[in-house]
Design a protein around this motif. Structure first.
Motif, mmCIF file in Angstrom:
data_model
loop_
_atom_site.group_PDB
_atom_site.id
_atom_site.type_symbol
_atom_site.label_atom_id
_atom_site.label_comp_id
_atom_site.label_asym_id
_atom_site.label_seq_id
_atom_site.Cartn_x
_atom_site.Cartn_y
_atom_site.Cartn_z
ATOM 1 N N TYR A 152 119.470 -14.668 43.633
ATOM 2 C CA TYR A 152 118.880 -14.015 44.809
ATOM 3 C C TYR A 152 118.820 -14.978 45.980
ATOM 4 N N LEU A 153 118.270 -16.167 45.758
ATOM 5 C CA LEU A 153 118.112 -17.127 46.842
ATOM 6 C C LEU A 153 119.463 -17.674 47.289
ATOM 7 N N VAL A 154 120.360 -17.908 46.344
ATOM 8 C CA VAL A 154 121.702 -18.354 46.703
ATOM 9 C C VAL A 154 122.359 -17.352 47.639
ATOM 10 N N GLU A 155 122.280 -16.086 47.276
ATOM 11 C CA GLU A 155 122.899 -15.038 48.098
ATOM 12 C C GLU A 155 122.272 -14.980 49.480
ATOM 13 N N LYS A 156 120.955 -15.118 49.554
ATOM 14 C CA LYS A 156 120.264 -15.046 50.833
ATOM 15 C C LYS A 156 120.684 -16.175 51.771
ATOM 16 N N MET A 157 120.963 -17.344 51.224
ATOM 17 C CA MET A 157 121.273 -18.505 52.053
ATOM 18 C C MET A 157 122.767 -18.665 52.313
ATOM 19 N N GLN A 158 123.577 -17.836 51.697
ATOM 20 C CA GLN A 158 125.017 -17.917 51.944
ATOM 21 C C GLN A 158 125.352 -17.377 53.332
ATOM 22 N N GLY A 159 126.471 -17.843 53.857
ATOM 23 C CA GLY A 159 126.921 -17.372 55.168
ATOM 24 C C GLY A 159 126.387 -18.166 56.340
ATOM 25 N N CYS A 160 125.641 -19.245 56.062
ATOM 26 C CA CYS A 160 125.064 -20.051 57.139
ATOM 27 C C CYS A 160 126.075 -21.073 57.639
ATOM 28 N N GLU A 161 126.106 -21.224 58.956
ATOM 29 C CA GLU A 161 126.912 -22.279 59.550
ATOM 30 C C GLU A 161 126.197 -23.617 59.466
ATOM 31 N N SER A 162 124.860 -23.588 59.589
ATOM 32 C CA SER A 162 124.041 -24.794 59.485
ATOM 33 C C SER A 162 122.876 -24.526 58.549
ATOM 34 N N LEU A 163 122.511 -25.541 57.773
ATOM 35 C CA LEU A 163 121.444 -25.412 56.790
ATOM 36 C C LEU A 163 120.558 -26.646 56.797
ATOM 37 N N LEU A 164 119.267 -26.437 56.614
ATOM 38 C CA LEU A 164 118.345 -27.515 56.258
ATOM 39 C C LEU A 164 117.762 -27.159 54.908
ATOM 40 N N VAL A 165 118.031 -28.001 53.921
ATOM 41 C CA VAL A 165 117.635 -27.722 52.539
ATOM 42 C C VAL A 165 116.875 -28.921 51.978
ATOM 43 N N GLU A 166 115.855 -28.622 51.210
ATOM 44 C CA GLU A 166 115.039 -29.668 50.602
ATOM 45 C C GLU A 166 115.827 -30.540 49.620
ATOM 46 N N SER A 167 115.643 -31.841 49.772
ATOM 47 C CA SER A 167 116.125 -32.822 48.792
ATOM 48 C C SER A 167 114.956 -33.778 48.581
ATOM 49 N N ASN A 168 113.961 -33.321 47.836
ATOM 50 C CA ASN A 168 112.637 -33.919 47.878
ATOM 51 C C ASN A 168 112.514 -35.259 47.192
ATOM 52 N N HIS A 169 113.037 -35.373 45.968
ATOM 53 C CA HIS A 169 112.752 -36.584 45.202
ATOM 54 C C HIS A 169 113.930 -36.996 44.320
ATOM 55 N N ASP A 170 113.941 -38.277 44.019
ATOM 56 C CA ASP A 170 114.808 -38.797 42.977
ATOM 57 C C ASP A 170 114.028 -38.749 41.673
ATOM 58 N N LEU A 171 114.588 -38.139 40.659
ATOM 59 C CA LEU A 171 113.848 -37.919 39.422
ATOM 60 C C LEU A 171 113.396 -39.232 38.786
ATOM 61 N N ASN A 172 114.249 -40.238 38.784
ATOM 62 C CA ASN A 172 113.870 -41.514 38.188
ATOM 63 C C ASN A 172 112.746 -42.189 38.960
ATOM 64 N N MET A 173 112.817 -42.169 40.283
ATOM 65 C CA MET A 173 111.744 -42.751 41.095
ATOM 66 C C MET A 173 110.421 -42.037 40.845
ATOM 67 N N LEU A 174 110.492 -40.714 40.734
ATOM 68 C CA LEU A 174 109.278 -39.948 40.465
ATOM 69 C C LEU A 174 108.677 -40.322 39.113
ATOM 70 N N GLY A 192 107.515 -26.404 42.099
ATOM 71 C CA GLY A 192 107.346 -27.684 42.768
ATOM 72 C C GLY A 192 108.372 -27.911 43.848
ATOM 73 N N HIS A 193 109.227 -28.928 43.648
ATOM 74 C CA HIS A 193 110.198 -29.319 44.669
ATOM 75 C C HIS A 193 111.549 -29.615 44.035
ATOM 76 N N LEU A 194 112.604 -29.453 44.825
ATOM 77 C CA LEU A 194 113.949 -29.744 44.348
ATOM 78 C C LEU A 194 114.216 -31.241 44.340
ATOM 79 N N SER A 195 114.787 -31.733 43.259
ATOM 80 C CA SER A 195 115.264 -33.103 43.206
ATOM 81 C C SER A 195 116.563 -33.218 43.996
ATOM 82 N N ASN A 196 117.003 -34.428 44.225
ATOM 83 C CA ASN A 196 118.280 -34.637 44.906
ATOM 84 C C ASN A 196 119.427 -33.948 44.171
ATOM 85 N N GLU A 197 119.455 -34.111 42.843
ATOM 86 C CA GLU A 197 120.531 -33.497 42.064
ATOM 87 C C GLU A 197 120.518 -31.976 42.194
#
Length: 263
Positions: A152-174, A192-197
């Motif tokens: 659902y979310l993938v479909e909603k965000m498709q078609g964008c020319e520009s995006l700002l997307v969360e890359s919140n944390h590195d799992l190992n650092m956390l 919670g939040h999306l990791s970099n991966e």
């Protein structure tokens, strides 16, 4: 549509979207002074802001809202439950309740020919959303503060020319960092939040031929840093055969404290 970050991070968020005629903010989680200074760098007068779209009620997304509204009384759009939470936040001070208008995910609103649509996300807030904004020429998307994603979310965000997307944390650092375990568990959880991966994996599903510009946002001050987020997401995109060398494509990290260029 133009897209720029005034600030994006775990300590405060405010994103600008607009075109030559219309100007909007997504979230107001920094001081009015910083918002005005950021807009000034983009040559946008704060008096011309036509609305603020709030993703959810956490303080890093609304802390500057009350002060901004008392100087610039513009409409504020959010889901009904988010509005209830905002209006019950005493630290914002006195705000005019009549400025708030409720929106419903998947039911776009139109302002001056611009389509703004909220989409549901998973986060530990009352009723959180992300946004896409489009005019006749292009579509941009802003999606932060979500622990996982689905088709659902993938479909909603498709078609964008520009995006700002969360890359919140590195799992190992956390995992090796100073946070108590319950907080680590919350950050890693589905709300919670999306990791970099995971950010890279999400983007690999969202990016299409029309996508030219990516901002990585909402980086944790304690559990991430820009170069690591950039390299990790880049590797994920390459693993999924995303062409990062196509003409005019940019991948960059939005600063926690300084405005980006306007894309």
């Amino acid at each position: 549509m133009n897209l720029a970050s005034i600030a994006s991070g775990s300590s405060g968020n405010c994103i600008y979207v607009g075109n030559e005629k219309s100007h909007f903010l997504i979230d107001a989680g920094i001081s009015r002074k910083r918002i005005v200074e950021g807009l000034s760098q983009m040559e946008v007068a704060p008096e011309t802001i036509q609305g603020i779209f709030v993703t959810h009620e956490h303080m890093d997304h609304i802390s500057g809202l009350g002060v901004f509204l008392r100087k610039y009384p513009v409409p504020v759009f959010a889901t009904a439950r988010t509005i209830d939470e905002i209006l019950s936040t005493s630290s914002l001070g006195k705000v005019d309740k009549n400025l708030f208008e409720s929106i419903t995910p998947d039911q776009p609103i139109y302002m001056d020919g611009i389509k703004i649509e909220a989409s549901r996300i998973l986060h530990d807030a009352a009723d959180p959303v992300c946004y896409t904004v489009s005019d006749t020429e292009s579509k941009v998307g802003v999606a932060t503060d979500f622990g996982t994603y689905d088709e659902y979310l993938v479909e909603k965000m498709q078609g964008c020319e520009s995006l700002l997307v969360e890359s919140n944390h590195d799992l190992n650092m956390l995992m090796v960092g100073p946070y108590p375990y319950p907080l680590k568990k919350r950050i890693m959880g589905n709300k919670g939040h999306l990791s970099n991966e995971r950010a890279g994996q999400f983007l690999s599903k969202v990016i299409g031929e029309e996508c030219k510009h990516i901002f990585l946002g909402h980086l944790s001050k304690e559990n991430n840093y820009g170069e690591l987020a950039y390299e990790t997401v880049k590797v994920e995109l390459l693993l999924h055969n995303i062409d990062l060398n196509k003409a005019d494509f940019t991948l960059q990290v939005a600063s926690r404290t300084a405005p980006t260029c306007v894309i």
